[in-house]
Design an enzyme around this catalytic site. Structure first.
Site: not given
Ligand code: C5P
Length: 288
Positions: A9, A134
């Site tokens: 994406k 995501d």
């Molecule tokens: O949800 P995901 O594992 O992709 O997120 C990875 C990291 O990115 C989280 O631990 C956080 O530090 C950051 N993040 C965030 N806010 C979001 C998505 C991700 O702070 N909306």
């Protein structure tokens, strides 16, 4: 056996609205599926999760999102058999293209097909939310507007305005850590508290056929820290604009940049120009 493509994406808009009490960031994002694919193969096995991958840099243990998705699926479905999964990796990693998230969602979909749709769509969505912000986006195959931490996904009809356009992806050969990018936002207070509405504005422009407006509406809050630390990404953007892009932006938390062109042949010319200018590790052109 089940075999599925796992797409990536780009974020046409990634607008951070503020920091949340749980450490995540509230955001709104307009996401576009891109037909550059990894490939996943699923088969039943006597027991356990046996993951193999074409790229030896990727761990194949419980830290791999595919492994975690398979483990969550088998537990939720109460399946005691095992699975063998092979991942053919083509999408660059830590690239802001959602390759790993797409792999996790595709694993949920693939295993559900392998085991006769034992779980409902709702149940898959709950598992996806637990695997990453995501991941739910990749359970569907349309453009989408996502809010919350990115896990609340509203599918949109494909944008006919973009049909036949060329999209060039460029990756600099180094990755950017998503937690790092979000942590840096504390140093950019303006960026940390974006005004909501940008994602809808671009969706409206695309739905109204206003292709000429798209470039000016592309927006990514996470560019601020990334362009500061990696100025080469700014040089990429200048070059892509000079090569005739309607717009260009870093995708997700980086390090990839995408550029939109009215025609695929202009995108392919820009790709040649880009490769002659920079020693980028990876580029791809797709027709939308
Ligand atoms: O949800 P995901 O594992 O992709 O997120 C990875 C990291 O990115 C989280 O631990 C956080 O530090 C950051 N993040 C965030 N806010 C979001 C998505 C991700 O702070 N909306």
């Amino acid at each position: 056996m089940v075999e599925l493509d796992s797409p990536c994406k780009v974020n046409l808009v990634l607008n951070i609205l503020g920091r949340r009490a749980d450490g995540f960031h509230e955001l709104e994002t307009l996401m576009l599926p891109v037909p550059v694919h990894d490939r996943l193969r699923f088969a039943e096995a006597p027991s356990g999760i046996e993951l193999t991958c074409s790229d030896s840099r990727l761990p194949v243990d419980g830290s791999n999102l595919v492994h975690r998705a398979a483990s969550a699926f088998l537990a939720q479905a109460g399946i005691s058999k095992g699975v063998a999964i092979h991942l053919e990796k083509r999408i660059p990693m830590a690239a802001g293209l959602g390759g790993g998230s797409g792999n996790a969602a595709t694993t949920l979909l693939g295993l559900n097909r392998l085991f006769d749709s034992v779980l409902s769509g709702e149940s898959l969505n709950r598992l996806a939310q637990g695997l990453g912000s995501d991941v739910p986006f990749f359970l569907q195959d349309k453009p989408a507007l996502a809010v919350g931490r990115g896990e609340q996904v509203r599918s949109l009809a494909p944008f006919s305005t973009l049909q036949g356009c060329g999209l060039l992806l460029v990756h600099p050969g180094f990755g950017i850590s998503t937690p790092w990018a979000y942590q840096q936002l504390a140093r950019f207070p303006q960026v940390l508290r974006g005004q909501p509405g940008r994602a809808q504005q671009l969706a409206d422009a695309l739905q109204a056929g206003r292709l000429a407006d798209v470039g000016g509406l592309l927006f990514n809050s996470l560019e601020a820290p990334a362009l500061e630390k990696y100025p080469i990404l700014g040089l990429y953007q200048d070059r892509l604009s000079k090569a005739g892009a309607l717009g260009r932006l870093m995708s997700g938390s980086g390090s990839s940049t995408f550029a939109l062109f009215a025609k695929p042949d202009v995108a392919r010319k820009a790709e040649v120009d880009f490769k002659n200018t920079f020693t980028a590790c990876w580029t791809a052109v797709v027709t939308l």
